[in-house]
Write a protein that holds these residues in place. Structure first.
Motif, mmCIF file in Angstrom:
data_model
loop_
_atom_site.group_PDB
_atom_site.id
_atom_site.type_symbol
_atom_site.label_atom_id
_atom_site.label_comp_id
_atom_site.label_asym_id
_atom_site.label_seq_id
_atom_site.Cartn_x
_atom_site.Cartn_y
_atom_site.Cartn_z
ATOM 1 N N LEU A 215 0.832 -1.206 0.000
ATOM 2 C CA LEU A 215 0.000 0.000 0.000
ATOM 3 C C LEU A 215 0.869 1.260 0.000
ATOM 4 O O LEU A 215 0.563 2.239 -0.683
ATOM 5 C CB LEU A 215 -0.959 -0.019 1.191
ATOM 6 C CG LEU A 215 -2.032 -1.119 1.111
ATOM 7 C CD1 LEU A 215 -2.838 -1.185 2.407
ATOM 8 C CD2 LEU A 215 -2.966 -0.890 -0.084
ATOM 9 N N ASP A 216 1.967 1.233 0.746
ATOM 10 C CA ASP A 216 2.901 2.362 0.724
ATOM 11 C C ASP A 216 3.399 2.607 -0.699
ATOM 12 O O ASP A 216 3.507 3.746 -1.152
ATOM 13 C CB ASP A 216 4.073 2.067 1.662
ATOM 14 C CG ASP A 216 5.084 3.197 1.716
ATOM 15 O OD1 ASP A 216 4.700 4.302 2.145
ATOM 16 O OD2 ASP A 216 6.251 2.986 1.319
ATOM 17 N N GLY A 217 3.656 1.534 -1.413
ATOM 18 C CA GLY A 217 4.131 1.658 -2.795
ATOM 19 C C GLY A 217 3.105 2.295 -3.720
ATOM 20 O O GLY A 217 3.443 2.813 -4.787
ATOM 21 N N LEU A 218 1.849 2.257 -3.324
ATOM 22 C CA LEU A 218 0.786 2.880 -4.122
ATOM 23 C C LEU A 218 0.346 4.218 -3.534
ATOM 24 O O LEU A 218 -0.777 4.672 -3.777
ATOM 25 C CB LEU A 218 -0.420 1.935 -4.220
ATOM 26 C CG LEU A 218 -0.205 0.659 -5.041
ATOM 27 C CD1 LEU A 218 -1.446 -0.226 -4.974
ATOM 28 C CD2 LEU A 218 0.104 0.996 -6.502
ATOM 29 N N ASP A 219 1.219 4.836 -2.731
ATOM 30 C CA ASP A 219 0.950 6.164 -2.165
ATOM 31 C C ASP A 219 -0.136 6.190 -1.100
ATOM 32 O O ASP A 219 -0.671 7.258 -0.789
ATOM 33 C CB ASP A 219 0.599 7.181 -3.264
ATOM 34 C CG ASP A 219 1.843 7.758 -3.907
ATOM 35 O OD1 ASP A 219 2.895 7.776 -3.250
ATOM 36 O OD2 ASP A 219 1.762 8.190 -5.075
ATOM 37 N N PHE A 220 -0.488 5.032 -0.564
ATOM 38 C CA PHE A 220 -1.399 5.042 0.583
ATOM 39 C C PHE A 220 -0.629 5.527 1.808
ATOM 40 O O PHE A 220 0.559 5.243 1.950
ATOM 41 C CB PHE A 220 -1.947 3.638 0.877
ATOM 42 C CG PHE A 220 -3.075 3.222 -0.020
ATOM 43 C CD1 PHE A 220 -4.380 3.287 0.427
ATOM 44 C CD2 PHE A 220 -2.821 2.777 -1.318
ATOM 45 C CE1 PHE A 220 -5.429 2.902 -0.401
ATOM 46 C CE2 PHE A 220 -3.860 2.398 -2.154
ATOM 47 C CZ PHE A 220 -5.167 2.457 -1.703
ATOM 48 N N ILE A 221 -1.327 6.246 2.688
ATOM 49 C CA ILE A 221 -0.722 6.713 3.935
ATOM 50 C C ILE A 221 -1.424 6.021 5.087
ATOM 51 O O ILE A 221 -2.653 5.994 5.140
ATOM 52 C CB ILE A 221 -0.903 8.236 4.078
ATOM 53 C CG1 ILE A 221 -0.106 8.966 2.996
ATOM 54 C CG2 ILE A 221 -0.445 8.716 5.448
ATOM 55 C CD1 ILE A 221 -0.332 10.451 3.020
ATOM 56 N N GLU A 222 -0.628 5.473 5.993
ATOM 57 C CA GLU A 222 -1.243 4.882 7.187
ATOM 58 C C GLU A 222 -1.457 5.995 8.206
ATOM 59 O O GLU A 222 -0.518 6.676 8.602
ATOM 60 C CB GLU A 222 -0.358 3.778 7.783
ATOM 61 C CG GLU A 222 -1.045 3.088 8.959
ATOM 62 C CD GLU A 222 -0.444 1.720 9.318
ATOM 63 O OE1 GLU A 222 0.687 1.444 8.909
ATOM 64 O OE2 GLU A 222 -1.138 0.938 10.008
ATOM 65 N N VAL A 223 -2.700 6.190 8.597
ATOM 66 C CA VAL A 223 -3.042 7.219 9.582
ATOM 67 C C VAL A 223 -3.679 6.532 10.779
ATOM 68 O O VAL A 223 -4.600 5.733 10.609
ATOM 69 C CB VAL A 223 -4.020 8.261 8.992
ATOM 70 C CG1 VAL A 223 -4.387 9.314 10.044
ATOM 71 C CG2 VAL A 223 -3.430 8.932 7.757
ATOM 72 N N GLU A 224 -3.194 6.838 11.967
ATOM 73 C CA GLU A 224 -3.788 6.275 13.177
ATOM 74 C C GLU A 224 -5.021 7.084 13.552
ATOM 75 O O GLU A 224 -4.936 8.285 13.774
ATOM 76 C CB GLU A 224 -2.791 6.330 14.336
ATOM 77 C CG GLU A 224 -1.584 5.435 14.163
ATOM 78 C CD GLU A 224 -0.609 5.615 15.321
ATOM 79 O OE1 GLU A 224 -1.024 5.519 16.489
ATOM 80 O OE2 GLU A 224 0.570 5.896 15.047
ATOM 81 N N THR A 225 -6.153 6.411 13.614
ATOM 82 C CA THR A 225 -7.384 7.072 14.050
ATOM 83 C C THR A 225 -7.589 6.771 15.538
ATOM 84 O O THR A 225 -7.008 5.827 16.064
ATOM 85 C CB THR A 225 -8.569 6.571 13.215
ATOM 86 O OG1 THR A 225 -8.605 5.149 13.268
ATOM 87 C CG2 THR A 225 -8.426 7.010 11.764
ATOM 88 N N PRO A 226 -8.389 7.576 16.224
ATOM 89 C CA PRO A 226 -8.480 7.410 17.681
ATOM 90 C C PRO A 226 -9.167 6.124 18.129
ATOM 91 O O PRO A 226 -10.020 5.582 17.432
ATOM 92 C CB PRO A 226 -9.278 8.631 18.141
ATOM 93 C CG PRO A 226 -9.843 9.263 16.946
ATOM 94 C CD PRO A 226 -9.120 8.757 15.745
ATOM 95 N N VAL A 227 -8.759 5.658 19.306
ATOM 96 C CA VAL A 227 -9.372 4.472 19.928
ATOM 97 C C VAL A 227 -10.460 4.902 20.906
ATOM 98 O O VAL A 227 -11.443 4.199 21.097
ATOM 99 C CB VAL A 227 -8.296 3.634 20.653
ATOM 100 C CG1 VAL A 227 -8.920 2.457 21.381
ATOM 101 C CG2 VAL A 227 -7.252 3.137 19.647
ATOM 102 N N LEU A 228 -10.251 6.068 21.518
ATOM 103 C CA LEU A 228 -11.277 6.587 22.426
ATOM 104 C C LEU A 228 -12.184 7.504 21.618
ATOM 105 O O LEU A 228 -11.845 8.660 21.356
ATOM 106 C CB LEU A 228 -10.622 7.342 23.585
ATOM 107 C CG LEU A 228 -9.737 6.488 24.492
ATOM 108 C CD1 LEU A 228 -8.964 7.359 25.476
ATOM 109 C CD2 LEU A 228 -10.551 5.443 25.242
ATOM 110 N N ILE A 229 -13.327 6.948 21.192
ATOM 111 C CA ILE A 229 -14.216 7.758 20.361
ATOM 112 C C ILE A 229 -15.560 7.920 21.065
ATOM 113 O O ILE A 229 -15.626 7.907 22.278
ATOM 114 C CB ILE A 229 -14.324 7.185 18.938
ATOM 115 C CG1 ILE A 229 -14.984 5.821 18.930
ATOM 116 C CG2 ILE A 229 -12.946 7.117 18.280
ATOM 117 C CD1 ILE A 229 -15.454 5.384 17.559
#
Lengths: 581, 581
Positions: A154-168
């Motif tokens: 996915l990194d090779g296809l320009d995807f960015i890993e973004v951490e979303t919150p756990v406490l929602i």
């Protein structure tokens, strides 16, 4: 490092080298005054030898070693007389000159070997010992590799890993949310995410364009076999794309995983509509490792005085190749199987196409040879085949026949764990009727886009509207699913109307996402894969439990750490909550 | 895909091509009948042009576009007359032939540009719009790259990423645990991990040998500036190693990050004992971007009728190079600074070494020229320098002088965000005295190993025992810390005794880990890095908030989704809890 080498790497090429190894005593045996010890670490096993040439004190030390003692040994790599071709280090052994016990061990409660004598409960309690066994450790190594490969792809296809919150935030319909009382905001609660759905859509509104995350999700529900309260998803979303783009990108991901992790060149993943999957397999996640597709005989079998078939909405069957020789007992087993309460069929009709060309059915008194010939033709049957038929309400009978088909597949050895048959299932219904609340619910979620050509049907025939929604299935297991989302607020309003939400309810439940959509939401869509499930399929396991380092049991308990547990009164007071259990 | 190219990639090389772009309207301007529109996506900005040659309907469409509308445009890449050398696409523009509005946008509440007019609160509420701004998005892209590099580096060294559970067990001393009521086990609670410490040690017991995880951790505490209730760690553990191995492996990781992410070749990371750090900088996390080390003058200044110095446990100062010209007002500011309640010094003594060679201090009536010369020598001072001295109890005065040193560093421009000065701080004390409970506490945690040569001191002088514990510090910020763990049960029992735990208490609190240690625990140790903090340092930010996609505010609230929030009575009933707030 305390060691010069691992226990998995020394070979003939190292003969004569002075080495130091660390590891656990796997086993120990005395043969005519010589002591052999297998020392094990994550990388393998190496044989240590203590004999006449070994210092007497070291030999004595060696004799006192128990299973699972942690040792550090130094010595020379020598050639083994009794070679073991099964392991990479099988041609050498270490003539030990020094031995240090780094730690002792109590006798473990079960054998730490590939085949163990420990029961499930005992192994769960001592999970840290079960994790020493090769099969379990290998599963986690596999999982690590798969996560690395997913990220690389996915990194090779320009995807960015973004951490979303756990406490929602808990939603009014979040019946299966785990909640977390807040100390700083007493009386209020966070919720743990069932998925990062809202956040990934917000990231698309933010212009992130290609997002992914390998992320823990949580669901507080009765744990059917093989669910976990916390599970891991490969969560993905893309903007400015069509469904076709998503299918291509993620088919690519799965193919790359098979290639790089298992060395398997997967064929192009076939595609099937939901309607076809239901018609041909009675399931939206057909196991396509084997054929045995459904044949519908409803019209063919009507009007012949057999009331069960005549009145049935659907008469449908499968052709079990080369099973004409099934005994009465085997047929009775199948009948028993499909009559079990969890399947609930009322009866099974069979038709044998004997190898001599004759036909024999359980309904011979209603159908003549000519009728049965027509059935056989409909099944594309040949002499030697056995046809199995069910009749009843369409949806119900398809589900029942799906179970029978899977059972036959298993009986005939057609469901090999080392064969992988992936499939895209497309065009899921947008809505499904809920008997309990007597209204339509979103099959996927309320932001799933209907197919443009079906939008008009929302008014007239909502159950027929197809969605731009897709699942990936491997070997009869859904491993991923997603949809193109609605980004147009008018269409979204129409959806909420048909889902029976008032403007106010929609605002309360999905307010900030709807607000965000007012500020230029791009066309977008995504998919989420069940990472635990994907790993278990790659590992050839039936359960996800052994691709998870510290899983919980069917009651949601971690028996190793004894959790959940009661907490101090003081802690409860600080959180301003009381238990009423 | 809906587009042929992104908004960041077209250059002179693409002149004449027919392209389709998608993105957001950044800005729009009319110049003598020609309309220019900047269209923006994650990758960059491209200029669109609509003029006499453009179809009249398309021109009219273009005039109606508002900021942040989402559009799809097709057209030809042409050379720009008014080139912009600042952006990669600055030499071209698109002569648009077709324009489709994919979505409209309300006027955003603040400018979506590198410099915005939005206040902090407004931007937090509309975080999804703030994330559209380049500086914020770039931080998250940087974070993604750093995570990828960390994983690549550790994977290359045979580390395995293992996911440890999020739903774990609250400990009796877990005052800062977030807890999660269980529905299936009513009256019982899970806890969210403050770190995966126990699990990573269990993985070592399991023989995993080299473990890491980039993992969310949770702490329910009053949020001092720049803490978050959920934060991310790079958590690591190794077996069969010494402290030296850990330092080398993780120094390598940090150097690789600097090299591959920022293109910076870091020098070898210097090492300093905790004792030296406290003596020379008054801090266990010194900012070593600049010198200004402490000079101790305690003995030199005694016996001269200046009671403040004569009675002081420690007289210590710093030399501010070239600051002899500081005005009275500037000196008063410094005095005011160190007298603030949060620092609490009682007074500041200065000594100017004037450029003409004369010396002038604020205590001239007690010390003659000769005395002051000796001071200057002790400070290694030259004409033009300003020496600043504090006196008092050793620990307190060092902390105060540390604050003054940092303040002087800032005033003198010695703390450049683009300079990176990492440091290992070693040999932390094993125990620290807690005034409140009147007993020693483990400074790191109770499994931290004392230095073997200091074990005897446990009986006689526990406060002097040094641990095999280490921190990595960059620019005065602790970014990581860890220790070698105790794997010997006798030593562990001794530790618990000195920490005032009864056998029973120790068993209750750490039971299953202690049990695990009975089955062959290898020598092991580890480290955890604060990933948010590391990212913020790489991004040159003071706060971790802008390296987190959806951060919470100082009250632990997510103002965008309005969380935490109250939950339904029905949900509380199912969980069998009541709020008493």
């Amino acid at each position: 490092m305390l060691r010069t080498n691992t226990c998995g790497e020394l070979t003939r090429n190292d003969l004569g080298k002075e080495v130091t190894l660390c590891g656990w005593v796997q086993k120990s045996r005395d043969l005519g005054g010589t002591t052999f010890i297998d020392v094990r670490d994550r990388y393998g096993i190496t044989q240590l030898v203590f004999n006449d040439e070994t210092d007497a004190a070291v030999r004595n030390q060696a004799r006192d070693l128990g299973r699972e003692f942690v040792i550090k040994v130094s010595g020379k790599v020598i050639e083994r007389s009794n070679k073991n071709p099964k392991i990479p280090t099988g041609e050498i052994e270490i003539a030990v000159t020094a031995l240090e016990i780094l730690n002792q061990s109590k006798v473990p409660p079960f054998l730490i070997e590939d085949e163990t004598d420990g029961g499930e409960e005992l192994r769960a309690k001592y999970r840290y010992l079960d994790l020493r066994r090769n099969p379990i450790r290998n599963n986690l190594v596999l999982r690590h590799k798969m996560a690395q490969e997913v990220r690389k792809y996915l990194d090779g296809l320009d995807f960015i890993e973004v951490e979303t919150p756990v406490l929602i935030k808990s939603t009014p319909e979040g019946a299966r949310d785990f909640v977390v009382p807040s100390r700083m905001n007493a009386g209020e609660f966070y919720a743990l995410p069932q998925s990062p759905q809202t956040f990934k859509q917000l990231l698309m509104v933010s212009g992130f364009d290609r997002y992914f995350q390998i992320v823990k999700c949580f669901r507080d529900e009765d744990l059917r076999a093989d669910r976990q309260p916390e599970f891991t998803q490969i969560d993905c979303e893309m903007s400015f794309i069509t469904q076709e783009d998503i299918l291509n990108v993620f088919e690519g991901m799965v193919r790359t995983l098979f290639k790089n992790v298992k060395g398997i060149d997967l064929v192009e993943v076939p595609r099937m509509t939901y309607a076809d999957a239901m018609r041909l397999y009675g399931s939206d996640k057909p196991d396509t490792r084997f054929g045995m597709q459904f044949a519908e005989l409803t019209d063919l079998v009507k009007g012949k005085n057999f009331p069960v078939f005549h009145q049935a909405e659907l008469v449908v069957g499968i052709n079990a190749k080369n099973c004409a020789s099934y005994t009465r007992k085997q047929l009775d087993e199948l009948t028993y199987f499909i009559k079990r309460p969890q399947i609930g069929a009322t009866g099974l009709i069979y038709l044998r196409y004997n190898t001599d060309g004759t036909l024999k059915s359980s309904v011979d008194k209603f159908y003549n040879e000519e009728d049965l010939k027509q059935w056989a033709t409909a099944f594309d049957a040949e002499p030697g085949d056995l046809m199995l038929l069910l009749a009843g309400k369409k949806d119900k009978v398809r589900k029942q026949l799906n179970e029978l088909r899977l059972e036959m597949g298993s009986r005939l050895g057609l469901r090999d764990k080392n064969t992988f048959s992936p499939l895209w299932v497309l065009d899921f219904p947008l809505l499904e009727w809920d008997e309990e609340t007597e209204r339509y619910h979103a099959m996927h979620h309320p932001f799933t886009s209907p197919k443009p050509e079906d939008i008009a049907l929302l008014e007239t025939d909502p159950g027929e509207v197809r969605a731009n929604a897709y699942d990936m299935v491997i070997n009869g297991t859904e491993i991923g699913g997603g949809s193109i989302r609605i980004h147009d607020k008018n269409l979204q309003a129409l959806m909420f109307k048909h889902l029976g939400f008032s403007q106010e309810e929609a605002q309360k439940q999905f307010g900030f996402l709807m607000d965000a959509f007012e500020f230029g939401a791009p066309p977008h869509g995504g998919i989420a894969f069940g990472f635990d499930r994907l790993c278990s399929i790659f590992a050839g396991l039936d359960s996800i439990r052994d691709v998870i380092a510290f899983p919980k049991n069917n009651s949601g308990r971690d028996v190793m750490i004894d959790s959940p547990s009661t907490i101090d009164e003081k802690q409860l007071n600080e959180l301003k909550i009381k238990t009423t259990a």
